[in-house]
Design a protein around this motif. Structure first.
Motif, PDB file in Angstrom:
ATOM      1  N   PRO A 149       0.805  -1.222   0.000  1.00 17.64           N
ATOM      2  CA  PRO A 149       0.000   0.000   0.000  1.00 17.64           C
ATOM      3  C   PRO A 149       0.837   1.272   0.000  1.00 17.64           C
ATOM      4  O   PRO A 149       0.474   2.254  -0.642  1.00 17.64           O
ATOM      5  N   LYS A 190       0.779   4.089  -2.927  1.00 14.08           N
ATOM      6  CA  LYS A 190       0.497   5.495  -2.685  1.00 14.08           C
ATOM      7  C   LYS A 190       1.618   6.362  -3.250  1.00 14.08           C
ATOM      8  O   LYS A 190       1.377   7.358  -3.914  1.00 14.08           O
ATOM      9  N   GLU A 210      -3.305  -0.555  -5.425  1.00 11.88           N
ATOM     10  CA  GLU A 210      -2.684  -1.320  -4.346  1.00 11.88           C
ATOM     11  C   GLU A 210      -2.524  -2.808  -4.698  1.00 11.88           C
ATOM     12  O   GLU A 210      -1.478  -3.405  -4.481  1.00 11.88           O
TER      13      GLU A 210
END
Lengths: 215, 215
Positions: free
Chosen positions: B37, B41, B47
DNA sequence: TAGATTGTTAATCGATTAACAATC
DNA sequence: TAGATTGTTAATCGATTAACAATC
Protein backbone atom coordinates in the motif's frame (compact mmCIF):
# COMPACT_ATOMS: atom_id res chain seq x y z
CA UNK A 1 -13.32 22.67 -33.74
CA UNK A 2 -15.25 21.68 -30.66
CA UNK A 3 -16.76 18.63 -32.30
CA UNK A 4 -16.21 15.42 -30.42
CA UNK A 5 -13.08 13.71 -31.60
CA UNK A 6 -13.13 9.97 -32.08
CA UNK A 7 -11.61 8.46 -28.98
CA UNK A 8 -8.62 6.27 -29.80
CA UNK A 9 -7.35 3.45 -27.55
CA UNK A 10 -4.19 4.30 -25.67
CA UNK A 11 -2.21 1.51 -27.32
CA UNK A 12 -3.25 2.65 -30.76
CA UNK A 13 -2.20 6.14 -29.85
CA UNK A 14 1.31 5.00 -29.00
CA UNK A 15 1.68 3.41 -32.41
CA UNK A 16 0.63 6.48 -34.37
CA UNK A 17 4.07 8.12 -34.34
CA UNK A 18 5.54 4.91 -35.73
CA UNK A 19 3.02 4.86 -38.53
CA UNK A 20 3.81 8.48 -39.21
CA UNK A 21 7.53 7.87 -39.56
CA UNK A 22 6.96 4.88 -41.80
CA UNK A 23 4.42 6.68 -43.98
CA UNK A 24 6.61 9.75 -44.35
CA UNK A 25 9.36 7.46 -45.56
CA UNK A 26 7.05 5.93 -48.14
CA UNK A 27 5.92 9.37 -49.26
CA UNK A 28 9.53 10.35 -49.92
CA UNK A 29 9.83 7.37 -52.21
CA UNK A 30 6.95 8.68 -54.26
CA UNK A 31 4.32 6.17 -53.15
CA UNK A 32 0.75 7.39 -53.69
CA UNK A 33 -1.48 4.73 -52.16
CA UNK A 34 -0.80 2.59 -49.15
CA UNK A 35 -2.69 -0.36 -47.68
CA UNK A 36 -2.89 -1.67 -44.13
CA UNK A 37 -1.26 -5.00 -45.04
CA UNK A 38 1.79 -3.20 -46.42
CA UNK A 39 2.16 -1.05 -43.34
CA UNK A 40 1.72 -4.14 -41.16
CA UNK A 41 4.44 -5.97 -43.02
CA UNK A 42 6.77 -2.98 -42.90
CA UNK A 43 6.42 -2.58 -39.15
CA UNK A 44 6.00 -6.20 -38.15
CA UNK A 45 2.49 -5.69 -36.83
CA UNK A 46 -0.75 -7.58 -37.12
CA UNK A 47 -2.68 -6.67 -40.24
CA UNK A 48 -6.04 -6.25 -38.51
CA UNK A 49 -4.50 -4.17 -35.82
CA UNK A 50 -3.07 -1.77 -38.35
CA UNK A 51 -6.36 -1.62 -40.19
CA UNK A 52 -8.18 -0.71 -36.99
CA UNK A 53 -5.59 1.85 -36.02
CA UNK A 54 -5.71 3.57 -39.37
CA UNK A 55 -9.50 3.47 -39.52
CA UNK A 56 -9.59 5.15 -36.11
CA UNK A 57 -7.76 8.27 -37.26
CA UNK A 58 -8.45 8.47 -40.98
CA UNK A 59 -11.16 10.94 -41.92
CA UNK A 60 -11.79 9.81 -45.46
CA UNK A 61 -11.11 6.10 -44.91
CA UNK A 62 -9.50 3.68 -47.32
CA UNK A 63 -10.75 2.05 -50.44
CA UNK A 64 -10.97 -1.70 -51.00
CA UNK A 65 -8.18 -2.93 -53.31
CA UNK A 66 -6.26 0.36 -53.35
CA UNK A 67 -5.97 1.24 -49.66
CA UNK A 68 -5.46 4.75 -48.32
CA UNK A 69 -4.34 7.88 -50.09
CA UNK A 70 -0.91 8.28 -48.50
CA UNK A 71 -0.87 12.05 -48.42
CA UNK A 72 -4.25 12.31 -46.70
CA UNK A 73 -3.39 9.59 -44.23
CA UNK A 74 -0.25 11.41 -43.13
CA UNK A 75 -2.19 14.62 -42.71
CA UNK A 76 -4.87 12.86 -40.70
CA UNK A 77 -2.35 11.32 -38.31
CA UNK A 78 -0.50 14.60 -37.94
CA UNK A 79 -3.74 16.36 -37.24
CA UNK A 80 -4.78 13.75 -34.73
CA UNK A 81 -1.48 13.94 -32.88
CA UNK A 82 -1.70 17.69 -32.76
CA UNK A 83 1.45 18.13 -34.80
CA UNK A 84 -0.17 20.77 -36.92
CA UNK A 85 0.30 23.43 -34.29
CA UNK A 86 3.81 23.77 -32.95
CA UNK A 87 4.06 23.98 -29.20
CA UNK A 88 6.57 26.04 -27.34
CA UNK A 89 8.53 24.40 -24.55
CA UNK A 90 11.30 25.13 -22.06
CA UNK A 91 13.97 22.75 -20.91
CA UNK A 92 15.43 22.82 -17.41
CA UNK A 93 18.80 21.19 -16.82
CA UNK A 94 21.26 21.79 -19.65
CA UNK A 95 23.67 18.99 -18.88
CA UNK A 96 24.59 16.28 -21.36
CA UNK A 97 21.09 14.98 -21.89
CA UNK A 98 19.45 18.40 -21.76
CA UNK A 99 21.70 19.93 -24.35
CA UNK A 100 21.32 16.86 -26.53
CA UNK A 101 17.58 17.28 -26.41
CA UNK A 102 17.77 20.98 -27.25
CA UNK A 103 19.24 20.04 -30.59
CA UNK A 104 17.07 16.96 -31.14
CA UNK A 105 15.79 17.39 -34.70
CA UNK A 106 12.82 15.16 -34.02
CA UNK A 107 11.21 17.99 -32.11
CA UNK A 108 10.36 20.03 -35.17
CA UNK A 109 8.97 17.04 -37.04
CA UNK A 110 6.71 16.33 -34.14
CA UNK A 111 5.39 19.74 -33.30
CA UNK A 112 7.59 20.96 -30.48
CA UNK A 113 9.72 24.09 -30.30
CA UNK A 114 12.19 24.66 -27.48
CA UNK A 115 12.32 28.39 -26.75
CA UNK A 116 14.83 28.51 -23.89
CA UNK A 117 16.99 26.49 -21.51
CA UNK A 118 17.51 26.94 -17.77
CA UNK A 119 20.33 25.85 -15.49
CA UNK A 120 22.01 26.66 -12.19
CA UNK A 121 25.49 26.52 -13.70
CA UNK A 122 26.85 30.09 -13.76
CA UNK A 123 29.10 29.26 -16.68
CA UNK A 124 26.14 28.27 -18.84
CA UNK A 125 23.85 31.16 -17.96
CA UNK A 126 23.88 33.84 -20.62
CA UNK A 127 25.42 31.54 -23.22
CA UNK A 128 23.68 29.78 -26.07
CA UNK A 129 23.46 26.01 -26.44
CA UNK A 130 22.69 24.92 -29.98
CA UNK A 131 21.22 28.34 -30.62
CA UNK A 132 18.99 28.49 -27.54
CA UNK A 133 19.63 30.99 -24.75
CA UNK A 134 20.27 29.65 -21.26
CA UNK A 135 18.73 31.47 -18.28
CA UNK A 136 18.96 31.04 -14.50
CA UNK A 137 16.30 28.98 -12.71
CA UNK A 138 14.70 31.98 -11.04
CA UNK A 139 13.61 33.36 -14.39
CA UNK A 140 11.52 30.32 -15.34
CA UNK A 141 8.28 31.80 -14.08
CA UNK A 142 8.72 35.18 -15.75
CA UNK A 143 9.69 33.74 -19.13
CA UNK A 144 7.00 31.06 -19.18
CA UNK A 145 4.29 33.51 -18.30
CA UNK A 146 5.34 36.22 -20.72
CA UNK A 147 5.84 33.80 -23.61
CA UNK A 148 2.83 31.65 -22.80
CA UNK A 149 4.84 28.43 -22.64
CA UNK A 150 2.97 25.38 -21.35
CA UNK A 151 5.36 22.50 -21.84
CA UNK A 152 8.37 21.84 -19.62
CA UNK A 153 11.15 19.30 -20.07
CA UNK A 154 12.92 18.11 -16.94
CA UNK A 155 16.52 16.94 -17.41
CA UNK A 156 17.97 17.82 -14.03
CA UNK A 157 19.53 15.29 -11.63
CA UNK A 158 16.94 13.14 -9.85
CA UNK A 159 17.16 14.91 -6.52
CA UNK A 160 16.24 18.31 -7.96
CA UNK A 161 13.47 17.07 -10.21
CA UNK A 162 10.57 17.57 -7.79
CA UNK A 163 11.72 21.07 -6.93
CA UNK A 164 11.95 22.06 -10.59
CA UNK A 165 8.60 20.44 -11.21
CA UNK A 166 7.02 22.61 -8.52
CA UNK A 167 8.49 25.75 -10.05
CA UNK A 168 7.17 24.72 -13.45
CA UNK A 169 3.66 24.17 -12.13
CA UNK A 170 3.70 27.59 -10.47
CA UNK A 171 4.88 29.08 -13.75
CA UNK A 172 1.88 27.89 -15.71
CA UNK A 173 3.37 24.74 -17.24
CA UNK A 174 0.61 22.25 -18.03
CA UNK A 175 2.54 19.29 -19.34
CA UNK A 176 5.89 17.97 -18.13
CA UNK A 177 8.22 15.64 -19.97
CA UNK A 178 10.24 14.06 -17.20
CA UNK A 179 13.60 12.42 -17.87
CA UNK A 180 14.50 12.07 -14.20
CA UNK A 181 14.02 8.62 -12.66
CA UNK A 182 11.70 10.03 -10.03
CA UNK A 183 7.97 9.98 -9.64
CA UNK A 184 6.81 13.59 -9.70
CA UNK A 185 3.93 14.72 -7.52
CA UNK A 186 1.73 17.17 -9.38
CA UNK A 187 -1.81 18.58 -9.16
CA UNK A 188 -4.47 16.58 -10.99
CA UNK A 189 -4.69 18.90 -13.95
CA UNK A 190 -0.99 18.65 -14.85
CA UNK A 191 0.18 15.97 -17.25
CA UNK A 192 3.44 14.18 -16.63
CA UNK A 193 5.02 12.05 -19.32
CA UNK A 194 7.83 9.96 -17.91
CA UNK A 195 10.64 9.04 -20.26
CA UNK A 196 11.72 5.88 -18.61
CA UNK A 197 15.14 5.07 -20.03
CA UNK A 198 15.68 2.78 -17.06
CA UNK A 199 12.66 0.70 -18.00
CA UNK A 200 13.93 0.27 -21.53
CA UNK A 201 17.32 -0.69 -20.23
CA UNK A 202 15.66 -3.24 -17.98
CA UNK A 203 13.81 -4.84 -20.86
CA UNK A 204 17.00 -4.95 -22.87
CA UNK A 205 19.22 -6.46 -20.22
CA UNK A 206 16.51 -8.91 -19.25
CA UNK A 207 15.96 -10.16 -22.75
CA UNK A 208 19.64 -10.58 -23.43
CA UNK A 209 19.97 -12.60 -20.25
CA UNK A 210 17.26 -14.89 -21.57
CA UNK A 211 18.94 -15.26 -24.94
CA UNK A 212 22.18 -16.29 -23.34
CA UNK A 213 20.52 -18.87 -21.10
CA UNK A 214 18.94 -20.48 -24.13
CA UNK A 215 22.25 -21.13 -25.80
CA UNK B 1 20.91 -21.23 -12.30
CA UNK B 2 18.94 -23.04 -14.94
CA UNK B 3 15.85 -23.32 -12.78
CA UNK B 4 12.71 -21.98 -14.37
CA UNK B 5 12.22 -18.36 -13.47
CA UNK B 6 8.73 -17.23 -12.61
CA UNK B 7 7.31 -15.62 -15.72
CA UNK B 8 6.26 -12.04 -15.11
CA UNK B 9 3.67 -10.22 -17.23
CA UNK B 10 5.13 -7.68 -19.61
CA UNK B 11 3.33 -4.78 -17.99
CA UNK B 12 4.60 -5.77 -14.57
CA UNK B 13 8.06 -5.94 -15.98
CA UNK B 14 7.91 -2.36 -17.19
CA UNK B 15 7.02 -1.16 -13.73
CA UNK B 16 9.89 -2.92 -11.97
CA UNK B 17 12.47 -0.19 -12.65
CA UNK B 18 10.07 2.34 -11.15
CA UNK B 19 9.67 0.27 -8.03
CA UNK B 20 13.42 -0.04 -7.86
CA UNK B 21 14.01 3.69 -7.98
CA UNK B 22 11.32 4.31 -5.39
CA UNK B 23 12.57 1.59 -3.06
CA UNK B 24 16.18 2.72 -3.32
CA UNK B 25 15.01 6.17 -2.28
CA UNK B 26 13.24 4.72 0.75
CA UNK B 27 16.31 2.69 1.66
CA UNK B 28 18.41 5.85 1.69
CA UNK B 29 16.01 7.31 4.21
CA UNK B 30 16.68 4.39 6.52
CA UNK B 31 13.37 2.59 6.04
CA UNK B 32 13.54 -1.12 6.94
CA UNK B 33 10.14 -2.55 6.04
CA UNK B 34 7.90 -1.52 3.18
CA UNK B 35 4.34 -2.54 2.30
CA UNK B 36 2.52 -2.70 -1.01
CA UNK B 37 0.00 0.00 0.00
CA UNK B 38 2.81 2.45 0.75
CA UNK B 39 4.51 1.80 -2.58
CA UNK B 40 1.15 2.14 -4.31
CA UNK B 41 0.50 5.49 -2.68
CA UNK B 42 4.00 6.72 -3.46
CA UNK B 43 3.76 5.87 -7.13
CA UNK B 44 0.06 6.52 -7.68
CA UNK B 45 -0.70 2.92 -8.55
CA UNK B 46 -3.40 0.47 -7.59
CA UNK B 47 -2.68 -1.32 -4.35
CA UNK B 48 -3.53 -4.80 -5.59
CA UNK B 49 -1.50 -4.26 -8.71
CA UNK B 50 1.56 -3.41 -6.67
CA UNK B 51 1.00 -6.39 -4.38
CA UNK B 52 0.85 -8.72 -7.37
CA UNK B 53 3.89 -7.16 -8.97
CA UNK B 54 5.98 -7.49 -5.84
CA UNK B 55 4.76 -11.01 -5.14
CA UNK B 56 5.83 -11.99 -8.66
CA UNK B 57 9.49 -11.12 -8.11
CA UNK B 58 9.99 -11.44 -4.37
CA UNK B 59 11.65 -14.68 -3.31
CA UNK B 60 10.91 -14.58 0.40
CA UNK B 61 7.54 -12.80 0.11
CA UNK B 62 6.07 -10.27 2.50
CA UNK B 63 4.60 -10.66 5.95
CA UNK B 64 1.09 -9.60 6.91
CA UNK B 65 1.09 -6.36 8.94
CA UNK B 66 4.76 -5.58 8.33
CA UNK B 67 5.16 -5.95 4.59
CA UNK B 68 8.43 -6.69 2.83
CA UNK B 69 11.97 -6.44 4.09
CA UNK B 70 13.14 -3.50 1.97
CA UNK B 71 16.71 -4.65 1.50
CA UNK B 72 15.70 -8.08 0.26
CA UNK B 73 13.02 -6.68 -2.00
CA UNK B 74 15.52 -4.39 -3.72
CA UNK B 75 17.93 -7.29 -4.20
CA UNK B 76 15.16 -9.47 -5.60
CA UNK B 77 14.12 -6.85 -8.15
CA UNK B 78 17.72 -6.18 -9.14
CA UNK B 79 18.31 -9.86 -9.53
CA UNK B 80 15.17 -10.29 -11.57
CA UNK B 81 16.07 -7.42 -13.88
CA UNK B 82 19.53 -8.84 -14.36
CA UNK B 83 21.17 -5.80 -12.84
CA UNK B 84 23.51 -7.93 -10.83
CA UNK B 85 25.73 -8.66 -13.79
CA UNK B 86 26.92 -5.60 -15.65
CA UNK B 87 26.63 -5.81 -19.39
CA UNK B 88 29.07 -4.28 -21.79
CA UNK B 89 27.72 -2.18 -24.65
CA UNK B 90 28.89 -0.08 -27.56
CA UNK B 91 27.29 3.08 -28.85
CA UNK B 92 27.31 4.05 -32.49
CA UNK B 93 26.73 7.68 -33.38
CA UNK B 94 28.44 10.10 -31.02
CA UNK B 95 26.43 13.20 -31.84
CA UNK B 96 24.55 15.19 -29.26
CA UNK B 97 22.32 12.37 -28.09
CA UNK B 98 25.00 9.70 -28.33
CA UNK B 99 27.53 11.60 -26.27
CA UNK B 100 24.84 12.46 -23.74
CA UNK B 101 24.07 8.79 -23.37
CA UNK B 102 27.72 7.87 -22.96
CA UNK B 103 27.78 9.88 -19.78
CA UNK B 104 24.30 8.90 -18.60
CA UNK B 105 24.84 7.90 -14.96
CA UNK B 106 21.71 5.78 -14.97
CA UNK B 107 23.62 3.14 -16.91
CA UNK B 108 25.73 2.02 -13.98
CA UNK B 109 22.75 1.88 -11.62
CA UNK B 110 20.97 -0.31 -14.09
CA UNK B 111 23.67 -2.75 -15.06
CA UNK B 112 25.05 -1.39 -18.30
CA UNK B 113 28.62 -0.41 -19.12
CA UNK B 114 29.50 1.45 -22.31
CA UNK B 115 32.94 0.32 -23.45
CA UNK B 116 33.41 2.34 -26.63
CA UNK B 117 31.84 4.76 -29.08
CA UNK B 118 31.88 4.73 -32.88
CA UNK B 119 31.37 7.48 -35.41
CA UNK B 120 32.17 8.46 -38.99
CA UNK B 121 33.31 11.95 -38.01
CA UNK B 122 37.10 12.08 -38.53
CA UNK B 123 37.45 14.77 -35.88
CA UNK B 124 35.92 12.53 -33.23
CA UNK B 125 37.81 9.36 -34.06
CA UNK B 126 40.71 8.81 -31.71
CA UNK B 127 39.40 11.27 -29.14
CA UNK B 128 37.62 10.47 -25.89
CA UNK B 129 34.07 11.52 -25.11
CA UNK B 130 33.33 11.52 -21.39
CA UNK B 131 36.19 9.09 -20.89
CA UNK B 132 35.20 6.63 -23.63
CA UNK B 133 37.35 6.16 -26.74
CA UNK B 134 35.76 6.82 -30.12
CA UNK B 135 36.59 4.48 -33.02
CA UNK B 136 35.72 4.43 -36.74
CA UNK B 137 32.70 2.41 -37.90
CA UNK B 138 34.81 -0.23 -39.62
CA UNK B 139 36.25 -1.35 -36.30
CA UNK B 140 32.87 -2.25 -34.76
CA UNK B 141 33.11 -5.90 -35.69
CA UNK B 142 36.66 -6.40 -34.46
CA UNK B 143 36.08 -4.68 -31.11
CA UNK B 144 32.74 -6.33 -30.41
CA UNK B 145 34.09 -9.76 -31.14
CA UNK B 146 37.33 -9.39 -29.19
CA UNK B 147 35.61 -7.86 -26.16
CA UNK B 148 32.56 -10.09 -26.31
CA UNK B 149 30.11 -7.18 -26.43
CA UNK B 150 26.49 -8.09 -27.10
CA UNK B 151 24.57 -4.84 -26.65
CA UNK B 152 24.55 -2.02 -29.20
CA UNK B 153 23.07 1.45 -28.89
CA UNK B 154 22.04 3.18 -32.12
CA UNK B 155 22.11 6.97 -32.04
CA UNK B 156 22.90 7.70 -35.66
CA UNK B 157 20.65 9.74 -38.00
CA UNK B 158 17.57 7.81 -39.14
CA UNK B 159 18.83 7.10 -42.63
CA UNK B 160 21.96 5.30 -41.45
CA UNK B 161 20.26 3.32 -38.70
CA UNK B 162 19.50 0.19 -40.72
CA UNK B 163 23.03 0.04 -42.12
CA UNK B 164 24.57 0.31 -38.63
CA UNK B 165 22.10 -2.24 -37.38
CA UNK B 166 23.26 -4.70 -40.02
CA UNK B 167 26.88 -4.17 -39.05
CA UNK B 168 26.01 -4.74 -35.42
CA UNK B 169 24.23 -7.98 -36.15
CA UNK B 170 27.21 -9.22 -38.14
CA UNK B 171 29.45 -8.26 -35.23
CA UNK B 172 27.70 -10.49 -32.74
CA UNK B 173 25.42 -7.91 -31.13
CA UNK B 174 22.34 -9.65 -29.69
CA UNK B 175 20.33 -6.72 -28.37
CA UNK B 176 19.94 -3.27 -29.91
CA UNK B 177 18.72 -0.15 -28.19
CA UNK B 178 17.46 1.97 -31.05
CA UNK B 179 17.03 5.72 -30.70
CA UNK B 180 16.45 6.33 -34.41
CA UNK B 181 12.85 6.81 -35.51
CA UNK B 182 13.09 3.90 -37.88
CA UNK B 183 11.85 0.35 -37.73
CA UNK B 184 14.90 -1.89 -37.90
CA UNK B 185 14.76 -5.19 -39.75
CA UNK B 186 16.66 -7.86 -37.84
CA UNK B 187 16.87 -11.66 -37.70
CA UNK B 188 14.44 -13.32 -35.31
CA UNK B 189 16.99 -13.97 -32.60
CA UNK B 190 18.01 -10.31 -32.22
CA UNK B 191 16.19 -8.10 -29.74
CA UNK B 192 15.41 -4.52 -30.64
CA UNK B 193 14.27 -2.07 -28.00
CA UNK B 194 12.95 1.10 -29.57
CA UNK B 195 13.27 4.27 -27.57
CA UNK B 196 10.40 6.12 -29.01
CA UNK B 197 10.88 9.75 -28.06
CA UNK B 198 8.44 10.67 -30.79
CA UNK B 199 5.70 8.59 -29.19
CA UNK B 200 6.19 10.31 -25.87
CA UNK B 201 6.12 13.65 -27.55
CA UNK B 202 2.90 12.69 -29.24
CA UNK B 203 1.24 11.76 -25.98
CA UNK B 204 2.41 15.00 -24.46
CA UNK B 205 1.27 17.29 -27.22
CA UNK B 206 -2.01 15.43 -27.51
CA UNK B 207 -2.85 15.70 -23.86
CA UNK B 208 -2.02 19.35 -23.70
CA UNK B 209 -4.29 19.97 -26.64
CA UNK B 210 -7.10 18.28 -24.72
CA UNK B 211 -6.44 20.35 -21.61
CA UNK B 212 -6.68 23.53 -23.58
CA UNK B 213 -9.93 22.54 -25.25
CA UNK B 214 -11.50 21.88 -21.86
CA UNK B 215 -10.88 25.38 -20.58
C1' DT C 1 -15.88 -10.87 -62.96
C1' DA C 2 -12.38 -12.21 -59.42
C1' DG C 3 -9.81 -10.99 -55.79
C1' DA C 4 -7.52 -7.81 -52.72
C1' DT C 5 -8.64 -4.80 -49.25
C1' DT C 6 -11.79 -2.49 -46.33
C1' DG C 7 -14.55 -2.12 -42.07
C1' DT C 8 -17.20 -4.66 -38.55
C1' DT C 9 -18.74 -8.18 -35.47
C1' DA C 10 -17.43 -11.94 -32.46
C1' DA C 11 -13.90 -14.68 -29.90
C1' DT C 12 -9.78 -14.74 -27.45
C1' DC C 13 -6.36 -13.19 -24.69
C1' DG C 14 -4.07 -10.72 -21.01
C1' DA C 15 -4.06 -7.25 -17.53
C1' DT C 16 -6.41 -4.74 -13.95
C1' DT C 17 -9.43 -4.46 -10.25
C1' DA C 18 -12.53 -6.28 -6.74
C1' DA C 19 -13.58 -9.52 -3.10
C1' DC C 20 -12.03 -12.37 0.53
C1' DA C 21 -9.84 -15.79 3.35
C1' DA C 22 -5.31 -16.49 5.72
C1' DT C 23 -1.89 -14.71 8.85
C1' DC C 24 1.21 -12.39 11.82
C1' DT D 1 -7.22 -10.21 20.41
C1' DA D 2 -7.99 -6.82 16.58
C1' DG D 3 -6.62 -5.15 12.48
C1' DA D 4 -3.39 -4.27 8.78
C1' DT D 5 -1.38 -6.62 5.18
C1' DT D 6 -0.57 -10.61 2.55
C1' DG D 7 -1.64 -13.75 -1.32
C1' DT D 8 -5.33 -15.85 -4.15
C1' DT D 9 -9.55 -16.53 -6.60
C1' DA D 10 -13.14 -14.43 -9.38
C1' DA D 11 -15.05 -10.49 -12.09
C1' DT D 12 -14.23 -6.83 -15.08
C1' DC D 13 -12.14 -4.37 -18.43
C1' DG D 14 -9.60 -3.35 -22.63
C1' DA D 15 -6.80 -4.76 -26.43
C1' DT D 16 -5.64 -8.15 -29.89
C1' DT D 17 -6.81 -11.45 -33.12
C1' DA D 18 -9.92 -14.17 -35.95
C1' DA D 19 -13.83 -14.54 -39.04
C1' DC D 20 -16.59 -12.57 -42.55
C1' DA D 21 -19.57 -9.72 -45.27
C1' DA D 22 -19.23 -5.47 -48.20
C1' DT D 23 -16.97 -3.12 -51.94
C1' DC D 24 -14.24 -1.26 -55.53
Amino acid sequence: MLENEKSVPKQTFKRLPEYLTFLRGMAEEGVINISAPIVAKGLNLNEVQVRKDLAAVSESGGKPRTGYLLRDLILDIEKYLGYDNVKDAIIVGVGHLGSALISFEGFKNHGLNVVAGFDTNEKLIGTEVHGKKIFPIDRISEICKSSNVHIGIVTVPDKYAQEICNIMVESGILAIWNFAQVHLKVPDNIIVQNENLAASLAILSKSIKKTQLNK
